[in-house]
Design a protein around this motif. Structure first.
Motif, short mmCIF file in Angstrom:
data_model
loop_
_atom_site.label_atom_id
_atom_site.label_comp_id
_atom_site.label_asym_id
_atom_site.label_seq_id
_atom_site.Cartn_x
_atom_site.Cartn_y
_atom_site.Cartn_z
N HIS A 121 0.84 -1.20 0.00
CA HIS A 121 0.00 0.00 0.00
C HIS A 121 0.88 1.25 0.00
O HIS A 121 0.56 2.24 -0.68
CB HIS A 121 -0.94 0.02 1.20
CG HIS A 121 -2.08 -0.94 1.08
ND1 HIS A 121 -2.86 -1.31 2.15
CD2 HIS A 121 -2.59 -1.62 0.02
CE1 HIS A 121 -3.78 -2.16 1.76
NE2 HIS A 121 -3.63 -2.36 0.47
N ALA A 122 1.98 1.22 0.74
CA ALA A 122 2.90 2.36 0.75
C ALA A 122 3.54 2.55 -0.63
O ALA A 122 3.69 3.68 -1.10
CB ALA A 122 3.99 2.16 1.81
N GLU A 123 3.89 1.46 -1.27
CA GLU A 123 4.45 1.52 -2.62
C GLU A 123 3.43 2.09 -3.60
O GLU A 123 3.73 2.96 -4.41
CB GLU A 123 4.89 0.12 -3.06
CG GLU A 123 5.58 0.08 -4.39
CD GLU A 123 6.98 0.66 -4.37
OE1 GLU A 123 7.48 1.00 -5.46
OE2 GLU A 123 7.57 0.78 -3.29
N ALA A 124 2.20 1.61 -3.52
CA ALA A 124 1.13 2.11 -4.39
C ALA A 124 0.86 3.59 -4.10
O ALA A 124 0.61 4.37 -5.02
CB ALA A 124 -0.15 1.30 -4.19
N ASP A 125 0.94 3.95 -2.83
CA ASP A 125 0.73 5.34 -2.43
C ASP A 125 1.79 6.25 -3.06
O ASP A 125 1.48 7.34 -3.56
CB ASP A 125 0.77 5.44 -0.91
CG ASP A 125 0.27 6.76 -0.38
OD1 ASP A 125 -0.63 7.35 -1.01
OD2 ASP A 125 0.78 7.20 0.67
N LYS A 126 3.03 5.78 -3.06
CA LYS A 126 4.12 6.56 -3.66
C LYS A 126 3.86 6.78 -5.15
O LYS A 126 3.97 7.91 -5.65
CB LYS A 126 5.45 5.83 -3.44
CG LYS A 126 6.66 6.54 -4.02
CD LYS A 126 7.92 5.73 -3.85
CE LYS A 126 8.04 4.84 -5.06
NZ LYS A 126 9.28 4.11 -5.19
N HIS A 127 3.50 5.72 -5.84
CA HIS A 127 3.25 5.83 -7.28
C HIS A 127 1.98 6.64 -7.57
O HIS A 127 1.93 7.37 -8.56
CB HIS A 127 3.15 4.45 -7.92
CG HIS A 127 4.47 3.74 -7.94
ND1 HIS A 127 5.52 4.16 -8.71
CD2 HIS A 127 4.90 2.65 -7.26
CE1 HIS A 127 6.55 3.36 -8.52
NE2 HIS A 127 6.19 2.43 -7.64
N GLN A 128 1.00 6.55 -6.70
CA GLN A 128 -0.22 7.32 -6.90
C GLN A 128 0.04 8.80 -6.69
O GLN A 128 -0.52 9.64 -7.38
CB GLN A 128 -1.32 6.82 -5.96
CG GLN A 128 -2.72 7.15 -6.39
CD GLN A 128 -3.08 8.59 -6.21
OE1 GLN A 128 -2.64 9.25 -5.27
NE2 GLN A 128 -3.89 9.11 -7.12
N THR A 129 0.94 9.15 -5.77
CA THR A 129 1.32 10.55 -5.56
C THR A 129 2.00 11.10 -6.81
O THR A 129 1.71 12.22 -7.24
CB THR A 129 2.25 10.67 -4.33
OG1 THR A 129 1.55 10.16 -3.18
CG2 THR A 129 2.66 12.10 -4.08
N GLU A 130 2.88 10.30 -7.41
CA GLU A 130 3.53 10.71 -8.65
C GLU A 130 2.50 10.81 -9.78
O GLU A 130 2.60 11.71 -10.63
CB GLU A 130 4.64 9.72 -9.02
CG GLU A 130 5.81 9.76 -8.04
CD GLU A 130 6.84 8.68 -8.31
OE1 GLU A 130 6.84 8.10 -9.43
OE2 GLU A 130 7.64 8.41 -7.41
#
Length: 187
Positions: A121-130
């Motif tokens: 979820h943290a990884e997806a969050d990072k990519h979603q922020t980008e």
């Protein structure tokens, strides 16, 4: 005397009825169908599914524009990006709720799965922020949007696999969706 016999009979009937409802072969860690925890698992499953659906739609849309060398519609990109964000936030809060509902032995058993879900979820969050930063631009780059949505899909797919393993270990079946069921029309 009659009253005592009928009362005793009623107690025996109630005890037998309640005993027949319990499945003697059910593992103690299995969750009863219709329970709050089963519903929490189903909600988590659906959050992951919605994230995957929206990221897949946006990815396909971005790939089309990237291959055609045309500008992507910012309104469509923002709509799907916002929905991915909303579902991702809901999934992260659902992990906390699920973890809080576990007993100590279940927490030990599910620890690895919960850690994988949190990290993904943290990884997806990072990519979603980008992704959000890219769609907020005046002329978003379709190739970058496709790249970020693919990364979100990979992370959420991994989180969903960990959650599926957690559901299986607790005896929860995934919820049925419209694609899983068929509608029969009687004439």
């Amino acid at each position: 005397m009659r009253y005592q016999m009928s009362l005793t009979a009623a107690i025996i009937v109630c005890a037998l009825a309640s005993a027949s409802l319990a499945d003697p072969l059910q593992k103690p860690s299995q969750i009863a169908p219709g329970s709050h925890r089963e519903a929490s698992h189903h909600v988590m499953y659906l959050h992951h599914r919605h994230i995957l659906d929206h990221s897949h739609v946006l990815h396909d849309h971005a790939m089309h524009h990237a291959t055609q060398h045309t500008a992507i519609d910012p309104k469509t990109a923002i709509t799907h990006s916002d929905e991915i964000r909303r579902q991702l936030n809901a999934a992260k809060s659902q992990v906390k709720e699920l973890e809080a509902s576990l007993t100590a032995s279940e927490q030990a058993e599910a620890k690895k799965h919960v850690e994988v879900m949190r990290s993904q979820h943290a990884e997806a969050d990072k990519h979603q922020t980008e992704l959000n930063a890219e769609v907020a631009k005046a002329k978003p780059d379709a190739a970058k949007i496709a790249e970020q949505t693919a990364a979100v899909q990979r992370a959420v797919t991994t989180a969903n696999a960990a959650h599926a393993a957690m559901m299986k270990s607790q005896g929860v079946t995934p919820p049925k969706t419209a694609t899983d069921t068929s509608v029969v029309v009687k004439k």
